[in-house]
Design a protein around this motif. Structure first.
Motif, short mmCIF file in Angstrom:
data_model
loop_
_atom_site.label_atom_id
_atom_site.label_comp_id
_atom_site.label_asym_id
_atom_site.label_seq_id
_atom_site.Cartn_x
_atom_site.Cartn_y
_atom_site.Cartn_z
N LYS A 65 0.63 -0.78 -0.03
CA LYS A 65 0.19 0.83 0.02
C LYS A 65 1.24 1.27 0.00
N LYS A 67 2.08 4.55 1.61
CA LYS A 67 2.06 5.51 2.60
C LYS A 67 2.59 6.43 2.38
N ARG A 75 5.98 2.58 0.27
CA ARG A 75 5.17 2.18 -0.36
C ARG A 75 5.64 0.31 1.15
#
Length: 99
Positions: A65, A67, A75
């Protein structure tokens, strides 16, 4: 590729509502090592949980994800998920029994 032993393949079970509903069909979901293939996952499940027989293994690679912390964008680590289908005459996996 690194030398991965069978006890390094399965990292942890995935406990979600969808994965718990799939347990009625003898489908169990695990987070696995990113370099593990389907035959390694099948061998690891059959060795770690005696009495189980794997019918098939489905895998999926999940990207990390995004971030952000201030101006820095990065990531999280990429993961791999495996859904293991057991045969009809196979034993249940006990770690999911109390959930």
């Amino acid at each position: 590729m690194a030398n991965i032993q069978y006890y390094d393949v399965i990292l942890k079970p995935v406990v979600t509502e969808k994965s718990m509903n799939a347990m009625a069909d003898k489908k169990y979901t695990f987070l696995v090592h990113t370099d593990a293939n389907k035959t390694m996952i099948k061998e690891a499940v059959e060795k770690m949980f005696p009495g189980t027989k794997v019918k098939k293994v489905n895998t999926m690679n999940l990207d990390g994800k995004k971030k952000r912390r201030g101006m820095v964008v990065g990531r999280t680590a990429a993961t791999k998920k495996a859904i293991v289908q057991l045969t009809e005459d196979s034993k249940e996996i006990e770690i999911f029994a109390g959930l």
